[in-house]
Design a protein around this motif. Structure first.
Motif, mmCIF file in Angstrom:
data_model
loop_
_atom_site.group_PDB
_atom_site.id
_atom_site.type_symbol
_atom_site.label_atom_id
_atom_site.label_comp_id
_atom_site.label_asym_id
_atom_site.label_seq_id
_atom_site.Cartn_x
_atom_site.Cartn_y
_atom_site.Cartn_z
ATOM 1 N N UNK A 25 59.761 -13.456 91.766
ATOM 2 C CA UNK A 25 58.665 -12.719 91.139
ATOM 3 C C UNK A 25 58.076 -11.674 92.074
ATOM 4 N N UNK A 26 57.904 -12.041 93.328
ATOM 5 C CA UNK A 26 57.331 -11.080 94.272
ATOM 6 C C UNK A 26 58.311 -9.942 94.526
ATOM 7 N N UNK A 27 59.637 -10.259 94.551
ATOM 8 C CA UNK A 27 60.641 -9.210 94.743
ATOM 9 C C UNK A 27 60.648 -8.252 93.566
ATOM 10 N N UNK A 28 60.665 -8.809 92.344
ATOM 11 C CA UNK A 28 60.709 -7.942 91.167
ATOM 12 C C UNK A 28 59.401 -7.161 91.034
ATOM 13 N N UNK A 29 58.296 -7.812 91.383
ATOM 14 C CA UNK A 29 57.007 -7.141 91.329
ATOM 15 C C UNK A 29 56.964 -6.010 92.357
ATOM 16 N N UNK A 30 57.481 -6.271 93.546
ATOM 17 C CA UNK A 30 57.525 -5.268 94.612
ATOM 18 C C UNK A 30 58.439 -4.116 94.199
ATOM 19 N N UNK A 31 59.596 -4.451 93.631
ATOM 20 C CA UNK A 31 60.547 -3.420 93.179
ATOM 21 C C UNK A 31 59.925 -2.580 92.075
ATOM 22 N N UNK A 32 59.235 -3.251 91.140
ATOM 23 C CA UNK A 32 58.584 -2.526 90.035
ATOM 24 C C UNK A 32 57.515 -1.587 90.575
ATOM 25 N N UNK A 33 56.787 -2.063 91.567
ATOM 26 C CA UNK A 33 55.733 -1.239 92.157
ATOM 27 C C UNK A 33 56.331 -0.008 92.853
ATOM 28 N N UNK A 34 57.431 -0.209 93.582
ATOM 29 C CA UNK A 34 58.097 0.916 94.251
ATOM 30 C C UNK A 34 58.634 1.907 93.230
ATOM 31 N N UNK A 35 59.186 1.383 92.132
ATOM 32 C CA UNK A 35 59.731 2.241 91.078
ATOM 33 C C UNK A 35 58.620 3.060 90.425
ATOM 34 N N UNK A 36 57.484 2.417 90.168
ATOM 35 C CA UNK A 36 56.343 3.098 89.562
ATOM 36 C C UNK A 36 55.826 4.202 90.483
ATOM 37 N N UNK A 37 55.732 3.903 91.773
ATOM 38 C CA UNK A 37 55.271 4.898 92.748
ATOM 39 C C UNK A 37 56.241 6.076 92.802
ATOM 40 N N UNK A 38 57.551 5.760 92.832
ATOM 41 C CA UNK A 38 58.570 6.824 92.876
ATOM 42 C C UNK A 38 58.495 7.688 91.624
ATOM 43 N N UNK A 39 58.286 7.055 90.468
ATOM 44 C CA UNK A 39 58.187 7.786 89.207
ATOM 45 C C UNK A 39 56.965 8.699 89.197
ATOM 46 N N UNK A 151 64.362 14.263 94.162
ATOM 47 C CA UNK A 151 64.941 13.235 93.295
ATOM 48 C C UNK A 151 64.898 11.893 94.028
ATOM 49 N N UNK A 152 64.318 10.866 93.409
ATOM 50 C CA UNK A 152 64.239 9.559 94.069
ATOM 51 C C UNK A 152 65.625 8.976 94.344
ATOM 52 N N UNK A 153 65.694 8.086 95.300
ATOM 53 C CA UNK A 153 66.966 7.433 95.630
ATOM 54 C C UNK A 153 67.364 6.419 94.571
ATOM 55 N N UNK A 154 66.387 5.831 93.901
ATOM 56 C CA UNK A 154 66.673 4.789 92.915
ATOM 57 C C UNK A 154 67.429 5.375 91.727
#
Length: 199
Positions: A25-39, A151-154
């Motif tokens: 959960x913390x990994x997916x939450x962290x990944x989601x947060x990074x994705x949101x910031x990148x977006x 362009x983001x890396x993701x």
């Protein structure tokens, strides 16, 4: 003999499971947060569209003049992705390509593939084999990425919608996500009604 359990004690096996769940959960939450910031950082930045080789079914072509199309949906595949594998899935975009004809030239998907040098011959063969009839831009020297450091890396953000000023309005791949594709369509229609820009 009476065995007492504390309401706060968790058997060892359950502690391990709980720990794993919390980590996921913390990994997916962290990944989601990074994705949101990148977006958020990517949205409303400008995209340059340099001259690139256009191909249809493995043959050189000049089918799309990008300057004449106000709204573009860029589908970008960088050298880190398996470009021949991605080409095999181009028919996932058939609804999006079909929508292009409904807009009367106001919208077009733009497929940009930037394969590694060692994969270029394979890409040509795959383009011939798949018989995909929509133009594809082949960026053999990485000019698109070099022109667009924003362009983001993701890779989840390597599909994005551009307005007539080539600003990023929305990002995310709608090819396998009907809800996201509906959002894209609603935004495209609004933009077409407003001269190619968001109202």
């Amino acid at each position: 003999m009476t065995i007492r359990y504390s309401p706060f004690s968790i058997p060892k096996v359950n502690k391990k499971i709980l720990f794993l769940i919390l980590m996921i959960l913390s990994f997916s939450s962290c990944r989601q947060q990074k994705l949101t910031t990148a977006l958020n950082n990517f949205t409303m930045t400008e995209i340059q569209l340099p001259e690139m080789r256009q191909m249809v079914m493995g043959e050189d072509s000049v089918s799309i003049d990008l300057d004449t199309v106000p709204i573009l949906m860029v589908v970008y595949r960088d050298p880190d992705s398996c470009v021949p594998c991605q080409l095999d899935h181009m028919y996932d975009y058939r609804d999006i390509i079909d929508f292009e004809s409904e807009t009367g030239g106001g919208f077009s998907p733009v497929f940009i593939f930037s394969p590694k040098k060692k994969s270029i011959d394979t890409v040509h063969l795959t383009l011939c084999r798949t018989r995909f009839r929509h133009p594809i831009f082949l960026d053999e020297i990485g000019l698109f990425r070099a022109s667009n450091k924003n362009i983001p890396k993701d890779p989840e953000l390597h599909v994005f919608l551009l307005d007539k000023n080539r600003k990023v309005i929305l990002a995310g791949d709608p090819s396998r996500n009907p809800a996201l594709w509906n959002l894209y369509k609603r935004i495209i229609v609004k933009m077409l009604e407003n001269g190619g820009k968001m109202p």
